[in-house]
Design a protein around this motif. Structure first.
Motif, PDB file in Angstrom:
ATOM      1  N   VAL A 178      11.593   4.731   2.264  1.00 43.95           N
ATOM      2  CA  VAL A 178      10.386   3.908   2.305  1.00 43.95           C
ATOM      3  C   VAL A 178       9.524   4.189   1.073  1.00 43.95           C
ATOM      4  CG1 VAL A 178      10.340   3.794   4.826  1.00 43.95           C
ATOM      5  CG2 VAL A 178       9.090   5.592   3.660  1.00 43.95           C
ATOM      6  N   THR A 179       8.659   3.221   0.782  1.00 45.34           N
ATOM      7  CA  THR A 179       7.771   3.391  -0.375  1.00 45.34           C
ATOM      8  C   THR A 179       6.302   3.381   0.009  1.00 45.34           C
ATOM      9  OG1 THR A 179       7.833   1.014  -0.788  1.00 45.34           O
ATOM     10  CG2 THR A 179       9.425   2.379  -1.996  1.00 45.34           C
ATOM     11  N   THR A 180       5.998   3.045   1.275  1.00 51.82           N
ATOM     12  CA  THR A 180       4.604   3.036   1.722  1.00 51.82           C
ATOM     13  C   THR A 180       4.480   3.665   3.110  1.00 51.82           C
ATOM     14  OG1 THR A 180       4.730   0.880   2.828  1.00 51.82           O
ATOM     15  CG2 THR A 180       4.184   0.862   0.477  1.00 51.82           C
ATOM     16  N   ALA A 181       3.285   4.156   3.383  1.00 56.58           N
ATOM     17  CA  ALA A 181       3.010   4.714   4.707  1.00 56.58           C
ATOM     18  C   ALA A 181       3.075   3.628   5.772  1.00 56.58           C
ATOM     19  CB  ALA A 181       1.639   5.381   4.711  1.00 56.58           C
ATOM     20  N   SER A 182       2.676   2.414   5.410  1.00 56.44           N
ATOM     21  CA  SER A 182       2.692   1.337   6.403  1.00 56.44           C
ATOM     22  C   SER A 182       4.113   1.003   6.842  1.00 56.44           C
ATOM     23  CB  SER A 182       1.972   0.096   5.882  1.00 56.44           C
ATOM     24  OG  SER A 182       2.596  -0.395   4.733  1.00 56.44           O
ATOM     25  N   GLU A 183       5.111   1.206   5.974  1.00 56.19           N
ATOM     26  CA  GLU A 183       6.511   0.994   6.388  1.00 56.19           C
ATOM     27  C   GLU A 183       6.885   1.987   7.490  1.00 56.19           C
ATOM     28  OE1 GLU A 183       9.621   0.039   3.236  1.00 56.19           O
ATOM     29  OE2 GLU A 183       7.971   0.868   2.031  1.00 56.19           O
ATOM     30  N   MET A 184       6.510   3.253   7.300  1.00 55.30           N
ATOM     31  CA  MET A 184       6.792   4.273   8.317  1.00 55.30           C
ATOM     32  C   MET A 184       6.058   3.935   9.614  1.00 55.30           C
ATOM     33  SD  MET A 184       6.666   7.940   6.401  1.00 55.30           S
ATOM     34  CE  MET A 184       8.147   8.652   5.706  1.00 55.30           C
ATOM     35  N   GLU A 185       4.805   3.561   9.489  1.00 55.38           N
ATOM     36  CA  GLU A 185       3.991   3.243  10.652  1.00 55.38           C
ATOM     37  C   GLU A 185       4.534   2.033  11.411  1.00 55.38           C
ATOM     38  OE1 GLU A 185      -0.352   1.406  11.275  1.00 55.38           O
ATOM     39  OE2 GLU A 185      -0.239   3.059   9.834  1.00 55.38           O
ATOM     40  N   ARG A 186       4.933   1.001  10.679  1.00 50.29           N
ATOM     41  CA  ARG A 186       5.479  -0.192  11.330  1.00 50.29           C
ATOM     42  C   ARG A 186       6.742   0.139  12.110  1.00 50.29           C
ATOM     43  NH1 ARG A 186       4.021  -2.931   6.680  1.00 50.29           N
ATOM     44  NH2 ARG A 186       6.103  -2.762   5.809  1.00 50.29           N
ATOM     45  N   TYR A 187       7.613   0.959  11.527  1.00 48.02           N
ATOM     46  CA  TYR A 187       8.834   1.315  12.230  1.00 48.02           C
ATOM     47  C   TYR A 187       8.522   2.110  13.494  1.00 48.02           C
ATOM     48  CZ  TYR A 187      13.599   2.335  13.251  1.00 48.02           C
ATOM     49  OH  TYR A 187      14.805   2.404  13.891  1.00 48.02           O
ATOM     50  N   ALA A 188       7.585   3.045  13.394  1.00 46.34           N
ATOM     51  CA  ALA A 188       7.199   3.827  14.571  1.00 46.34           C
ATOM     52  C   ALA A 188       6.630   2.907  15.646  1.00 46.34           C
ATOM     53  CB  ALA A 188       6.189   4.893  14.182  1.00 46.34           C
ATOM     54  N   SER A 189       5.832   1.928  15.248  1.00 47.60           N
ATOM     55  CA  SER A 189       5.230   1.042  16.242  1.00 47.60           C
ATOM     56  C   SER A 189       6.279   0.147  16.914  1.00 47.60           C
ATOM     57  CB  SER A 189       4.104   0.214  15.627  1.00 47.60           C
ATOM     58  OG  SER A 189       4.596  -0.682  14.680  1.00 47.60           O
TER      59      SER A 189
END
Length: 133
Positions: A116-127
């Motif tokens: 991933v390149t952004t924190a929002s990518e990690m967050e979206r996957y977790a959500s």
């Protein structure tokens, strides 16, 4: 979940500034039918949380993202080392599940900068795991 989001954003910002990796382990527990409700479910989930917590370094953070989903933020951990940690967690959870197979665990690892390149990518996957729960 909001505390998890804040911590992930803070650690991600620190990682991008220092050039250090950041890993996220997501653990989704599937409770067996006999242990899916009531006090048996709470005991099984508590036992799983204890296994996860015992395997953390002092700089790691464990979050219960929903009833059956846990997130572990691992600052400074490369993808390869995070996958080794996930393997250890899997073994520990299998032991905690016991002979009656109270639960199974799906464990996924995400890493900056490899996947991933952004924190929002990690967050979206977790959500997505949280909404699936």
């Amino acid at each position: 979940f909001s505390h998890f989001q804040d911590r992930l954003t803070m650690d991600f910002r620190r990682s991008t500034q220092t050039g250090d990796p950041l890993s996220l382990i997501l653990v989704h527990l599937n409770l067996s039918t006999l242990f899916a409700e009531g006090w048996q479910a709470q005991v099984a989930l508590g036992d799983a949380a204890n296994v996860l917590n015992r395997n953390l370094r002092t700089e790691d953070s464990l979050y219960r993202l929903s009833t059956r989903v846990f997130g572990i933020v691992l600052p400074g951990m490369t993808d390869a080392v995070a996958k080794q940690a996930a393997d250890r967690l899997s073994e520990g959870l299998a032991g905690a599940s016991g002979a009656s197979n109270r639960f199974t665990a799906e464990i996924e690892v995400m890493n900056y900068p490899e996947q991933v390149t952004t924190a929002s990518e990690m967050e979206r996957y977790a959500s997505t795991l949280v909404t699936r729960d």
